[in-house]
Design a protein around this motif. Structure first.
Motif, PDB file in Angstrom:
ATOM      1  N   GLN A 150      -4.751   9.525  -1.008  1.00 32.07           N
ATOM      2  CA  GLN A 150      -6.137   9.272  -0.607  1.00 32.07           C
ATOM      3  C   GLN A 150      -6.421   7.777  -0.574  1.00 32.07           C
ATOM      4  N   GLY A 151      -5.948   7.065  -1.596  1.00 33.97           N
ATOM      5  CA  GLY A 151      -6.238   5.640  -1.712  1.00 33.97           C
ATOM      6  C   GLY A 151      -5.593   4.807  -0.624  1.00 33.97           C
ATOM      7  N   ALA A 152      -4.386   5.199  -0.179  1.00 34.67           N
ATOM      8  CA  ALA A 152      -3.723   4.436   0.880  1.00 34.67           C
ATOM      9  C   ALA A 152      -4.567   4.435   2.150  1.00 34.67           C
ATOM     10  N   ALA A 153      -5.059   5.617   2.535  1.00 32.98           N
ATOM     11  CA  ALA A 153      -5.901   5.699   3.735  1.00 32.98           C
ATOM     12  C   ALA A 153      -7.193   4.910   3.541  1.00 32.98           C
ATOM     13  N   GLU A 154      -7.794   5.021   2.353  1.00 31.54           N
ATOM     14  CA  GLU A 154      -9.043   4.307   2.097  1.00 31.54           C
ATOM     15  C   GLU A 154      -8.831   2.803   2.047  1.00 31.54           C
ATOM     16  N   MET A 155      -7.681   2.368   1.506  1.00 26.39           N
ATOM     17  CA  MET A 155      -7.428   0.928   1.404  1.00 26.39           C
ATOM     18  C   MET A 155      -7.286   0.305   2.787  1.00 26.39           C
ATOM     19  N   VAL A 156      -6.584   0.990   3.680  1.00 23.05           N
ATOM     20  CA  VAL A 156      -6.444   0.480   5.050  1.00 23.05           C
ATOM     21  C   VAL A 156      -7.818   0.388   5.713  1.00 23.05           C
ATOM     22  N   LYS A 157      -8.623   1.433   5.544  1.00 27.80           N
ATOM     23  CA  LYS A 157      -9.967   1.438   6.128  1.00 27.80           C
ATOM     24  C   LYS A 157     -10.831   0.342   5.528  1.00 27.80           C
ATOM     25  N   PHE A 158     -10.756   0.160   4.197  1.00 29.47           N
ATOM     26  CA  PHE A 158     -11.552  -0.869   3.520  1.00 29.47           C
ATOM     27  C   PHE A 158     -11.179  -2.251   4.031  1.00 29.47           C
ATOM     28  N   CYS A 159      -9.879  -2.520   4.132  1.00 32.29           N
ATOM     29  CA  CYS A 159      -9.436  -3.831   4.619  1.00 32.29           C
ATOM     30  C   CYS A 159      -9.907  -4.071   6.049  1.00 32.29           C
ATOM     31  N   ALA A 160      -9.827  -3.033   6.877  1.00 25.60           N
ATOM     32  CA  ALA A 160     -10.259  -3.179   8.272  1.00 25.60           C
ATOM     33  C   ALA A 160     -11.757  -3.451   8.349  1.00 25.60           C
ATOM     34  N   GLU A 161     -12.537  -2.727   7.570  1.00 22.73           N
ATOM     35  CA  GLU A 161     -13.995  -2.875   7.614  1.00 22.73           C
ATOM     36  C   GLU A 161     -14.451  -4.240   7.128  1.00 22.73           C
ATOM     37  N   ILE A 196       0.884  -1.168   0.000  1.00 23.34           N
ATOM     38  CA  ILE A 196       0.000   0.000   0.000  1.00 23.34           C
ATOM     39  C   ILE A 196       0.923   1.220   0.000  1.00 23.34           C
ATOM     40  N   HIS A 197       1.079   1.845  -1.153  1.00 23.87           N
ATOM     41  CA  HIS A 197       2.046   2.937  -1.307  1.00 23.87           C
ATOM     42  C   HIS A 197       1.536   4.217  -0.657  1.00 23.87           C
ATOM     43  N   SER A 198       2.465   4.971  -0.094  1.00 17.59           N
ATOM     44  CA  SER A 198       2.110   6.206   0.603  1.00 17.59           C
ATOM     45  C   SER A 198       1.813   7.350  -0.360  1.00 17.59           C
ATOM     46  N   GLY A 199       2.468   7.368  -1.522  1.00 17.24           N
ATOM     47  CA  GLY A 199       2.341   8.475  -2.463  1.00 17.24           C
ATOM     48  C   GLY A 199       3.539   9.405  -2.463  1.00 17.24           C
ATOM     49  N   ILE A 200       4.622   9.016  -1.793  1.00 23.70           N
ATOM     50  CA  ILE A 200       5.775   9.906  -1.642  1.00 23.70           C
ATOM     51  C   ILE A 200       6.522  10.162  -2.952  1.00 23.70           C
ATOM     52  N   TYR A 201       6.446   9.225  -3.892  1.00 21.91           N
ATOM     53  CA  TYR A 201       7.282   9.329  -5.092  1.00 21.91           C
ATOM     54  C   TYR A 201       6.713  10.262  -6.163  1.00 21.91           C
ATOM     55  N   TYR A 202       5.452  10.603  -6.091  1.00 22.64           N
ATOM     56  CA  TYR A 202       4.764  11.136  -7.262  1.00 22.64           C
ATOM     57  C   TYR A 202       4.683  12.657  -7.244  1.00 22.64           C
ATOM     58  N   ARG A 203       4.733  13.236  -8.436  1.00 25.07           N
ATOM     59  CA  ARG A 203       4.752  14.683  -8.615  1.00 25.07           C
ATOM     60  C   ARG A 203       3.554  15.318  -7.918  1.00 25.07           C
ATOM     61  N   GLY A 255       5.839   6.505   7.413  1.00 27.85           N
ATOM     62  CA  GLY A 255       5.035   5.710   8.340  1.00 27.85           C
ATOM     63  C   GLY A 255       3.717   5.210   7.791  1.00 27.85           C
ATOM     64  N   THR A 256       3.222   5.785   6.675  1.00 30.32           N
ATOM     65  CA  THR A 256       1.887   5.433   6.187  1.00 30.32           C
ATOM     66  C   THR A 256       1.891   4.286   5.188  1.00 30.32           C
ATOM     67  N   THR A 257       3.064   3.739   4.857  1.00 31.29           N
ATOM     68  CA  THR A 257       3.125   2.615   3.934  1.00 31.29           C
ATOM     69  C   THR A 257       2.703   1.327   4.640  1.00 31.29           C
ATOM     70  N   LEU A 267     -10.116  -7.962   5.904  1.00 28.44           N
ATOM     71  CA  LEU A 267      -9.092  -8.441   4.975  1.00 28.44           C
ATOM     72  C   LEU A 267      -7.706  -8.235   5.585  1.00 28.44           C
ATOM     73  N   PRO A 268      -6.795  -9.166   5.358  1.00 24.94           N
ATOM     74  CA  PRO A 268      -5.463  -9.061   5.974  1.00 24.94           C
ATOM     75  C   PRO A 268      -4.715  -7.829   5.485  1.00 24.94           C
ATOM     76  N   HIS A 269      -4.170  -7.069   6.419  1.00 24.85           N
ATOM     77  CA  HIS A 269      -3.403  -5.874   6.092  1.00 24.85           C
ATOM     78  C   HIS A 269      -2.591  -5.467   7.309  1.00 24.85           C
ATOM     79  N   GLU A 270      -1.604  -4.617   7.079  1.00 23.57           N
ATOM     80  CA  GLU A 270      -0.793  -4.100   8.175  1.00 23.57           C
ATOM     81  C   GLU A 270      -0.126  -2.815   7.711  1.00 23.57           C
ATOM     82  N   VAL A 271      -0.159  -1.797   8.545  1.00 22.17           N
ATOM     83  CA  VAL A 271       0.566  -0.554   8.267  1.00 22.17           C
ATOM     84  C   VAL A 271       1.936  -0.682   8.925  1.00 22.17           C
ATOM     85  N   THR A 272       2.930  -0.983   8.117  1.00 27.29           N
ATOM     86  CA  THR A 272       4.268  -1.308   8.614  1.00 27.29           C
ATOM     87  C   THR A 272       5.205  -0.115   8.602  1.00 27.29           C
ATOM     88  N   GLY A 273       4.940   0.865   7.717  1.00 26.48           N
ATOM     89  CA  GLY A 273       5.932   1.891   7.448  1.00 26.48           C
ATOM     90  C   GLY A 273       7.061   1.303   6.614  1.00 26.48           C
TER      91      GLY A 273
END
Length: 402
Positions: free
Chosen positions: A73-84, A55-62, A145-147, A87-93
């Motif tokens: 936006q999608g990283a935050a939504e993906m974590v929330k979607f998986c939690a709801e 789950i990419h943070s978005g740091i690389y992009y213009r 930290g958001t990856t 689905l297996p997920h982890e915010v590792t950084g």
């Protein structure tokens, strides 16, 4: 809706972007009749299901680009979607590590870009790297930290289920062979001979998106040039070498992030990928060759312009593909303790990279519209991360055209 239509919207492609689009359509206008056509026997069989699950943070992009906006936006939504949805997920950084002095200015530029995109980052000195990754060596690093990590295949399956619950139909083994437009209708014929008529069509065909656009009579303005990413895994008894995610400082001339280390949700540590030309759209190994697809790639002017401009970079990638020793040496820049014996082969993926005729690699998500059609023409990584906002954007465009 007139009886002449089998549905309102046909979606070609059952990867995570196509299924997110179907899900978004059913949520935006309940009652919209959506049919997803996927040529494989299940969802997420290509780009979605063949990556390291980051789950990419978005740091690389213009800053201001679609990739930057949708990834953050999608990283935050993906974590929330998986939690709801359980689905297996982890915010590792993750760490992005400079191993040479020449990389330090690029590392600092990434810090600035991350902050411009609203991403919290922490700069680390050589000694501080060990706080997060004791076995990793570098001159400096940044901590993002958001990856995180998840199973994008499982996400795609859940999106398919949610879309179907809302009335959509997801049909597998339904390869689109013919697309036509007549009056206010779009019609497709599948390989099985089934004909479907709709008010609009969305092309989310990934590796085949440019071909589907041409099939529909539209000029995509770019060509998909497939690049295979080859992975290894650390042997189970050596996975303790890596705690989370470790990336090199990427070359800003390329959309590829370099060989990195990813502890996935199942505990395996993926190592890779490199990026070599694939000899077929679905060329997951050197021996997989489709002559007609290869001929199309070689006949495209952009292919040769890429080769002339970046042949040194490409030669290094091919060397790492053909030599495990060379691949291992690249990994050792980050993780000095790794040996060739520590690496075991893992499944490869293919990146659907859009290339312009002048040889430029399209570096942002690319959409194109024509009457009753929306084409998603460039959606490689971080498209899985950004799939929920991408789906809403495509749904907005297609509904606006109805």
């Amino acid at each position: 809706m007139a009886a002449a239509y089998d549905c309102d919207v046909l979606v070609v492609g059952g990867g995570i972007v196509g299924l997110s689009t179907a899900y978004a359509l059913t949520r935006a206008v309940p009652g919209t009749r959506v049919v997803v056509l996927e040529k494989e026997s299940g969802p997420a069989r290509h780009q979605t299901g063949r990556n390291s699950g980051v789950i990419h943070s978005g740091i690389y992009y213009r800053p201001g680009s679609l990739k930057a906006r949708f990834a953050v936006q999608g990283a935050a939504e993906m974590v929330k979607f998986c939690a709801e949805h359980g689905l297996p997920h982890e915010v590792t950084g993750k760490l992005i590590v400079a191993t040479e002095r020449a990389e330090l200015p690029r590392l600092h530029a990434l810090v600035q870009r991350g902050r411009a995109n609203g991403i919290p980052v922490r700069e680390l000195g050589r000694a501080q790297i060990a706080e997060y990754e004791p076995r990793v060596r570098g001159l400096g690093a940044i901590r993002v930290g958001t990856t995180g990590v998840c199973d994008f295949g499982a996400v795609a399956e859940r999106l398919a289920g949610l879309a179907e619950d809302a009335g959509a139909s997801v049909r597998y083994g339904a390869e689109v062979r013919v697309i036509g437009r007549r009056g206010s209708a779009v019609a497709v014929r599948t390989a099985r001979g089934e004909v479907l008529r709709a008010r609009a069509l969305v092309n989310c065909a990934g590796l085949h998106s440019d071909a589907v656009a041409r099939m529909a009579g539209d000029d995509p303005g770019a060509r998909i040039v497939p690049f295979r990413g080859e992975y290894f895994e650390l042997r189970p008894e050596r996975t303790d070498l890596v705690r989370g995610l470790v990336y090199p400082v990427p070359d800003p001339a390329f959309p590829f992030l370099g060989v990195h280390l990813t502890r996935g949700i199942e505990g395996h540590v993926h190592v890779g990928p490199n990026a070599v030309p694939a000899l077929a759209r679905e060329g997951y190994a050197w021996h997989v060759v489709r002559p007609s697809e290869l001929a199309g790639t070689l006949a495209y002017p952009g292919t040769w312009r890429i080769a002339r401009r970046h042949w040194r970079y490409g030669a290094g990638e091919v060397q790492r593909s053909l030599s495990k020793r060379a691949f291992t040496e690249t990994v050792r820049r980050l993780l000095p303790e790794v040996t060739e014996d520590d690496l075991i082969p893992a499944p490869s993926g293919v990146r659907a990279q859009a290339v312009l005729r002048d040889g430029s690699l399209v570096d942002d998500f690319l959409f194109a519209e024509s009457p009753r059609m929306v084409h998603v023409l460039n959606a490689p990584s971080p498209a899985a991360t950004a799939s929920l906002p991408i789906g809403r954007e495509v749904a907005r465009r297609v509904l606006a055209g109805l």
